[in-house]
Scaffold this active site. Sequence first.
Site, PDB file in Angstrom:
ATOM      1  CG  HIS A 147      -3.699  18.592 -24.040  1.00  0.00           C
ATOM      2  ND1 HIS A 147      -2.719  17.839 -23.436  1.00  0.00           N
ATOM      3  CD2 HIS A 147      -4.764  18.091 -23.540  1.00  0.00           C
ATOM      4  CE1 HIS A 147      -2.717  17.007 -22.802  1.00  0.00           C
ATOM      5  NE2 HIS A 147      -3.819  17.011 -23.110  1.00  0.00           N
ATOM      6  CG  ASP A 196      -2.134   1.112   1.545  1.00  0.00           C
ATOM      7  OD1 ASP A 196      -1.766   1.995   0.809  1.00  0.00           O
ATOM      8  OD2 ASP A 196      -2.692   1.291   2.235  1.00  0.00           O
ATOM      9  CG  PHE A 197       0.811   3.755  -3.427  1.00  0.00           C
ATOM     10  CD1 PHE A 197       0.228   5.099  -2.564  1.00  0.00           C
ATOM     11  CD2 PHE A 197       0.606   3.169  -4.936  1.00  0.00           C
ATOM     12  CE1 PHE A 197      -1.139   5.086  -3.977  1.00  0.00           C
ATOM     13  CE2 PHE A 197      -0.880   3.364  -4.643  1.00  0.00           C
ATOM     14  CZ  PHE A 197      -1.789   4.207  -4.857  1.00  0.00           C
ATOM     15  CE  LYS A 211      -0.949  15.006 -29.372  1.00  0.00           C
ATOM     16  NZ  LYS A 211      -0.994  13.342 -29.249  1.00  0.00           N
TER      17      LYS A 211
HETATM   18  C1  BG6 Z   1      -6.239  13.954 -23.094  1.00  0.00           C
HETATM   19  C2  BG6 Z   1      -7.118  13.897 -22.623  1.00  0.00           C
HETATM   20  O1  BG6 Z   1      -4.986  14.409 -21.771  1.00  0.00           O
HETATM   21  O2  BG6 Z   1      -5.442  13.894 -24.250  1.00  0.00           O
HETATM   22  C3  BG6 Z   1      -8.188  13.714 -23.722  1.00  0.00           C
HETATM   23  O3  BG6 Z   1      -7.878  13.354 -21.166  1.00  0.00           O
HETATM   24  C4  BG6 Z   1      -8.080  13.737 -24.591  1.00  0.00           C
HETATM   25  O4  BG6 Z   1      -9.677  13.683 -22.960  1.00  0.00           O
HETATM   26  C5  BG6 Z   1      -6.372  13.676 -25.123  1.00  0.00           C
HETATM   27  O5  BG6 Z   1      -8.859  12.841 -25.383  1.00  0.00           O
HETATM   28  C6  BG6 Z   1      -6.323  14.041 -26.012  1.00  0.00           C
HETATM   29  O6  BG6 Z   1      -4.780  13.380 -26.790  1.00  0.00           O
HETATM   30  P1  BG6 Z   1      -4.023  12.968 -28.239  1.00  0.00           P
HETATM   31  O7  BG6 Z   1      -2.451  12.891 -28.046  1.00  0.00           O
HETATM   32  O8  BG6 Z   1      -5.124  11.195 -28.730  1.00  0.00           O
HETATM   33  O9  BG6 Z   1      -4.405  14.272 -28.942  1.00  0.00           O
END
Ligand code: BG6
Length: 506
Positions: free
Chosen positions: A248, A96-97, A190
């Site tokens: 993102h 268990d961490f 990417k």
């Molecule tokens: C993730 C999200 O961080 O990124 C997802 O939680 C999303 O909901 C995904 O689908 C998109 O990543 P990619 O690389 O498929 O464009």
Amino acid sequence: MTTPDVAPAPPLTFVIFGAAGDLTRRLLIPTLINMTRSGLVGDDLHILGIGIETGGVEMLLERLESFLKTSGDMEDPAREAAWQSLRKRISYISGDFTQNGVYKEISDYLSHAPSANAAFYFAVPPQFFGDIAEKLSENGLMNEATGAFRRIAIEKPFGHDLASAQALNARLLNHTHESQIYRIDHFLGKETVQNIMTTRFANMMIEALWNNNYIDHVQITAAELVDVGTRGKFYDATGALRDMVPNHLFQLLAMVAMEPPNSFDAESVRNEKGKVLKALRTYSREDAARNGVRGAYTAGPISGRDLPAFTQTADVSPDSNTETFVALKLFVDTWRWAGVPFYLRTGKAMKARDTEVVITFRQVPFAQFPRHGTQPELPPNRLIIQVQPDEGLDMEISIKKPGLVLKTAPVSLDFRYADNFDIGKQTGYESLFYELFVGDQTLFQRADGIEAGWAAVQPFLDLWAEGGKPDPYAPGSTGPASADELIERDGRKWHQIDGGSSGKRV
Ligand code: BG6
């Protein structure tokens, strides 16, 4: 094994918390297989899995192997060979961490390991990030005094709003140094995202025009064809804004809007990206209402099947106000970008998978070309950075149409990665893990950047928490009508969502 163009990572133990879970078999192990195959890591990489599941290392290997077989990962003999080599170096501790016992065992393992270097990856729910970092530190596992490195790798969500992100950062930094924390945003793995900096800073003809004198506006889109599917519980609590924007989409925005760093070392790059995120205009409640749109998909056909509405998805509340689509108009308040709107949008169950950055340049100041009949006005130049799929770059320009009458025609100069390079089957994490192992934080987020991102979206979160419903949109569409209104009232239009085929179309 193919020959990498960089030296293999130094010897280390990769410690995975949550080793028997889905993320480990779906992503972490395939990444390590690819890295083994391409020589980015050598035989001195050891893996130590930690999990609550009992059954010893046999249980772990059996789970990993059965997944790899069904996923088709073993069909390629080179990958199969890499896995056979890697599996001999996998160990497992069950425990268990949240308790100290496990950390004593990790400590004991590392003190006998060929190298004391360790990277700890937290493949566990985010509420445990702080606890694990605290326990690692209390048990002396983050101590680098002997010269060995100790690093932690965590992945979003880093909090769910500004206050919780600040609290998490404070807790992590109480137990570790910023130089030991690798906050992963998988978009930075990417190639096309990394290429934004190269496109800008290696090309005078692009960077010279990269400011508000020449650029009219920027669009950043991450449209997804996939719906919420089995992720209802996570998604209902998260929504499109938290899931995609402060992380993102803001990473893409920061790459587009940053000033040239003095060098490509981690601190220079992260300083410049941080400055951009801190310059994002913080909206009042009224400004947020004017500049943000949210949507949720309704029931309807998509990809040849009938999709239930988001609110009818398993583990989603039927009264949910959570958005599956968001569109924002933002400003970066700097000298370079003053007056240039950045339109961002992302959503699930949309028309196509299409992640792109579209830079629209200003119209030429004076068009001498005669207008012919219904021929449209001279279109502006556009640079389209196609992040995925069909990775590449398109530059849209006008040329003279062959013939005796002076007519213009829009054409596209296209570059496609697949036409020029063989990048093979990758998970997108190979470069991130390599940088983690060699200790380069350029592709990882720093605490101040994370907090600046949350600060910019906080007014939308606050506004939407007051009530109201997302606007409906049909599955397979480009989002709600309100998103079109957001941009069209400025006399502009969204770039088409077409999965990257626009360049070939023009
Ligand atoms: C993730 C999200 O961080 O990124 C997802 O939680 C999303 O909901 C995904 O689908 C998109 O990543 P990619 O690389 O498929 O464009």
